[in-house]
Scaffold this active site. Structure first.
Site, PDB file in Angstrom:
ATOM      1  N   HIS A 190       0.841  -1.189   0.000  1.00  0.00           N
ATOM      2  CA  HIS A 190       0.000   0.000   0.000  1.00  0.00           C
ATOM      3  C   HIS A 190       0.883   1.248   0.000  1.00  0.00           C
ATOM      4  CE1 HIS A 190      -3.152  -2.810   0.788  1.00  0.00           C
ATOM      5  NE2 HIS A 190      -4.057  -1.860   0.816  1.00  0.00           N
ATOM      6  N   LYS A 209     -14.170   5.074   5.446  1.00  0.00           N
ATOM      7  CA  LYS A 209     -14.434   6.158   4.489  1.00  0.00           C
ATOM      8  C   LYS A 209     -15.923   6.252   4.172  1.00  0.00           C
ATOM      9  CE  LYS A 209     -12.954   5.916   0.109  1.00  0.00           C
ATOM     10  NZ  LYS A 209     -13.982   6.330  -0.873  1.00  0.00           N
TER      11      LYS A 209
END
Length: 968
Positions: free
Chosen positions: A172, A602
């Site tokens: 990531h 999110k």
């Protein structure tokens, strides 16, 4: 710089002591470490760029320290005036200096933590410096289970040797520090540790100090900025470097400590070498979710590269083992095998490749004969992988290599049994046992590669197949019809498609990935993860595609549930899947499910995501128990709190009861890999934490929440979700405000990952990946995704019945680990935050009509902080954690400097007409110093902005990430 400022300026050492005026404990040397590193750095800065520039750095540091003392916004303006007056070269040098300071502060912190840990162990005291909130010692845990909780030693041993922790390294894009710098940082850390050793001589001290200065200068002289994005192969090589440097030798070292801890509770056996205590997997080169750069060819390359690296690492150790096992006495089983190997071996074939034992080993050294054959096959295994990687073919026959771990273990186990049978167990339990444990842990490819792909990509392939067969559109079918057709095909034997199947580039990519899985050895791979999974057909589709592409050893298929609605629907989806007889027979009583912390956060905010993840795990375990399935939860956690991050020990111990049960998979992402495995002691500590906390969770599970606590959480989660979504998704001003007030649009310039920042090139917040979403708010120290929703939830329930509900919330905080951890992590984020930085960004970067919206958000921030402290029963932030409070105070000044630097640099980038009052070049003490500042501008000759601006911006991003100890 004004003379009066020079006169009143204190040394960096004094500034640090002003920020953190007292020691936290007797062995607290953090300020001493910090001061030493910064003093050495400032001397280097003066030598390279002149005294004036050094004094400017000190002036800026002093201004930010004064701001931290009183939080007077005027100091931020003064700071801005100094920063904007710098010319391009000086601007880069000053930004780079503060970024460098924060990296040095991190190193000082790591050395201090390690030092305190060693001191505690010497005293026999296992209490951790963070009130046991981040540590879990294996010996302490075993003693606690046996002596406090009255578990029998055998019961503890049985649980331990049967548990598995699988750490999944992912690429990531959150590791903002280049490998070149990470290696220099490791050497600085090493020098600093040795400088403060008690037995150091004056000569040693002088030489170490010189080495320290050399490494600090080398790090400062290294370009911090990646000029090109890394490829997936680069990411994989970077990930593999941690195995070479720490993990490879760290695992057997850790397992020896486990043996010692077991011995201390009365268990006289060692952990079996094939006990799967620690396993390693990887997504590097396998995670193609939204990353077009991860192709089937890339997956094939990283698998072969891993195989080559593994063979090379074993090969580098085998001669040491041959030297060690020089005995002539052996059992009959080994004697027969050694004689057979001796007769059939032709040493001349590979002798030229060896330095030691290059002649044929005599039969009176049977262990060396057997290990010599192992060495030959390791050499051939390595070379065959190298040929396949570079040429696509190899002349070395596969039968001359090791093709399975079992085959590799066989001669090693034979040696071990023989030594034990001949009374040489002590020798068997030396390097040979370590080697056996390495083979059992790392296999023939170091890590098992997971494949991750979006569910829609599989749907597209099956739609193309059904249309080609003229039986309809798979995409348009209902879930029931999809399942019926998939099961019918899985039960049959006819091939579904041939070479005539019309294939788009995307369809070919999916099918070629399955062909690579079929081509390579099965022990290269771990799980096949389906992101955005919503229904049983998503799982069955992958099972069918594996069969159609001739995968002889199908990968286990793991659905990943990410968004709030998917988490809510996950238990029902799993129950439907387990109701399918074909599937239940296929999985042999085991299922893995991945839960995503990033996208759920999110989607709904941290509060609601955390609670839904908790409930989803409980329900998934209930479903698995009902169908007699052992469930392994795979936690997709990031490094930041907004993406599920937090101390390992607490993260595990706050999971719902019965959800780990001795089996845990968890991602280790981006910069967290360095924090976990960057040094031997960090690696050792990481393995301890995961192993001990997993064992403790299983044998001493946390309490289940009371029904009234659940009702309270359900009520607050609804409020928090509504508050979060009303602002992030429904407020028409939000997207514009977010993009203006943060460096989100500039994130991609850091070149820290191979994958794009968005799943789709256009769209709003929903298309933005979780990492840049969190990154942008972390950079401004506003952390909106973490706290938004908490305040509204607390306020509503306290407005209803303040006395009763506050009492219940405080009871939850004091008695329920999950709730306490959730709030403590948000409190820690508030300790790192500063809404005045957001206000500065608004004034410089946001249009005036959006200023009231920014004020509204900052009011919510302050209200949430106040309510959080009330619920936690704290008078001030981090009052119960003086160590963390001290560490944050010491780094706030340089972070603030970079925040102001970033805001003004963004202003100049976005508004070319913005006028600044420039002063003459500072670094002009010598022609050479001036030249070196100019050379920094030349490192980025193609920038579309005014000279130096882009690099200054990137340096502020990297520095803030280092200071916050998180990127995204």
């Amino acid at each position: 710089m004004a003379n009066r400022n020079l006169e009143k300026m204190a040394s960096i050492d004094a500034q640090l002591r002003q920020l953190a005026p007292s020691k936290v404990s007797e062995d607290d040397k953090l300020i001493e470490y910090d001061a030493l590193l910064l003093d050495r750095f400032l001397d280097i800065l003066q030598n390279l760029h002149g005294e004036d520039l050094k004094e400017t750095v000190q002036e800026v540091y002093e201004l930010s320290a004064e701001y931290e003392g009183k939080h007077d916004p005027k100091k931020l303006e003064e700071l801005g005036n100094v920063i904007t007056s710098l010319d391009a070269g000086d601007s880069i040098v000053v930004a780079k200096s503060f970024s460098h300071m924060l990296n040095l502060a991190n190193l000082a912190e790591e050395v201090q933590i390690s030092r305190r840990r060693r001191n505690k162990l010497k005293k026999g005291d296992f209490a951790d410096e963070n009130n046991a909130t981040t540590e879990s010692d294996i010996e302490e845990t075993l003693k606690k289970l046996v002596f406090e909780l009255k578990k029998s030693p055998q019961e503890v041993f049985d649980a331990l040797k049967n548990q598995t922790v699988d750490l999944v390294l992912t690429a990531h894009p959150t590791q903002s520090v280049r490998r070149s710098l990470l290696q220099k940082h490791a050497r600085i850390r090493n020098c600093l540790s040795k400088l403060y050793a008690k037995d150091i001589t004056p000569d040693d001290k002088q030489e170490l100090d010189e080495a320290l200065q050399r490494e600090i200068q080398a790090a400062f002289r290294t370009d911090e900025i990646r000029r090109t994005p890394p490829t997936p192969q680069d990411e994989m090589r970077a990930g593999m470097s941690y195995f070479h440097e720490t993990i490879w030798n760290g695992v057997p070292s850790f397992l020896r400590r486990v043996d010692t801890a077991l011995n201390n509770i009365g268990i006289k056996e060692r952990v079996p070498y094939n006990a799967p205590l620690i396993q390693f997997s990887s997504w590097m080169g396998g995670d193609r979710d939204g990353n077009p750069r991860v192709t089937p060819e890339v997956t094939r390359d990283v698998c072969l590269l891993a195989r080559m690296m593994a063979a090379n690492m074993y090969y580098s150790q085998i001669e040491d083992l041959m030297f060690e096992l020089s005995m002539w006495r052996c059992n009959d089983e080994l004697r027969v095998h050694a004689d057979e190997v001796h007769r059939s071996s032709n040493k001349d074939e590979v002798a030229k490749h060896y330095i030691e034992f290059w002649k044929k080993v005599p039969t009176n050294e049977p262990y060396r004969v057997v290990l010599g054959e192992v060495r030959d096959r390791l050499y051939q295994t390595r070379e065959r992988s190298r040929h396949l990687l570079s040429n696509g073919y190899s002349d070395i026959p596969e039968e001359n290599t090791f093709t399975s771990v079992e085959e590799f273990l066989q001669p090693l186990e034979l040696c071990y049994r023989s030594l034990c049978a001949c009374g040489d167990r002590a020798i068997a339990d030396g390097s040979l046992l370590d080697f056996l444990r390495q083979v059992s842990t790392f296999g023939l490819s170091i890590v098992r590669l997971d494949i991750r792909q979006e569910s829609d990509r599989h749907t597209d392939v099956l739609d193309a197949i059904t249309k080609h067969l003229e039986i309809g559109s798979y995409q348009e079918w209902s879930e029931e019809k999809r399942q019926e057709w998939l099961l019918s095909e899985l039960s049959g034997k006819r091939p579904l498609f041939g070479p005539d199947l019309p294939q788009t580039e995307e369809i070919r990519d999916v099918l070629d990935t399955f062909h690579v899985i079929a081509e390579l050895p099965p022990d290269n791979f771990g799980a096949y993860i389906i992101s955005m999974a919503t229904a049983p057909s998503d799982v069955l589709a992958v099972e069918l595609l594996q069969r159609e592409c001739h995968v002889k050893h199908p990968l286990r298929v793991v659905p990943l549930f990410e968004k709030l609605a998917d988490l809510e629907a996950a238990p029902a989806a799993l129950a439907r899947l387990f109701s399918v007889d074909w599937y239940k027979n296929r999985i042999d009583g085991k299922q893995e499910v991945m839960i995503g912390y990033s996208d759920s956060g999110k989607d709904a905010g941290r509060f609601s995501a955390a609670w839904q993840l908790y409930k989803a795990q409980e329900e998934l375990v209930k479903v698995a128990k009902k169908f007699g399935i052992k469930l392994t939860m795979f936690h997709g956690r990031g490094g930041t709190v907004g993406r599920g991050g937090g101390p390992t020990h607490l993260a595990i111990l706050s999971q719902p009861p019965d959800t780990i049960h001795g089996s845990l998979r968890v991602t280790v992402q981006g910069e967290v890999i360095e924090q976990c495995f960057g040094e031997q002691h960090l690696c050792f500590r990481t393995l301890q934490r995961f192993t001990a906390a997993t064992l403790e969770h299983g044998m001493n599970p946390p309490i289940s929440p009371k029904p009234e606590w659940r009702a309270m959480m359900d009520q607050m989660a609804v409020i928090a979700t509504e508050e979060y979504r009303s602002i992030v998704f429904k407020e028409p001003r939000f997207v514009e405000y977010f993009r203006l007030a943060t460096p989100e649009l500039e994130y991609g310039r850091m070149n820290i990952g191979s994958r794009p920042a968005k799943r789709r090139p256009s769209g709003g917040i929903e298309t933005l990946r979780a990492i840049p979403w969190i990154f942008a708010w972390t950079q401004t120290r506003f952390h909106l995704p973490v706290w938004l929703g908490f305040g509204a939830a607390f306020k509503q329930v306290l407005d209803k019945n303040a006395k009763k509900n506050l009492s219940m919330l405080q009871e939850m905080y004091n008695q329920w680990p999950f709730f306490r951890v959730t709030l403590d992590l948000v409190e820690m984020v508030f300790a790192k935050g500063d809404p005045k930085i957001g206000a500065l960004n608004d004034r410089l970067l946001v249009s005036k009509d959006l200023w009231p919206f920014g004020d509204q958000l900052r009011n919510k921030y302050e209200e949430t902080k106040k309510l959080l402290l009330q619920v936690a029963g704290h008078k001030e932030i981090l009052e119960g954690d003086p160590y963390l409070k001290q560490r944050l105070r010491l780094r706030h000044s340089p972070i603030t400097t970079l925040n102001v630097f970033q805001a003004y640099t963004l202003k100049r980038i976005r508004d070319p007409n913005y006028k600044v009052k420039a002063r003459p070049r500072i670094s002009k003490e010598s022609a050479e110093a001036s030249k070196s500042a100019d050379e920094l501008i030349k490192l980025n000759p193609t920038s579309e902005y005014a000279p130096g601006l882009e690099d200054t911006l990137i340096l502020t991003m990297k520095g803030i990430a280092a200071g916050m100890q998180n990127t995204g």
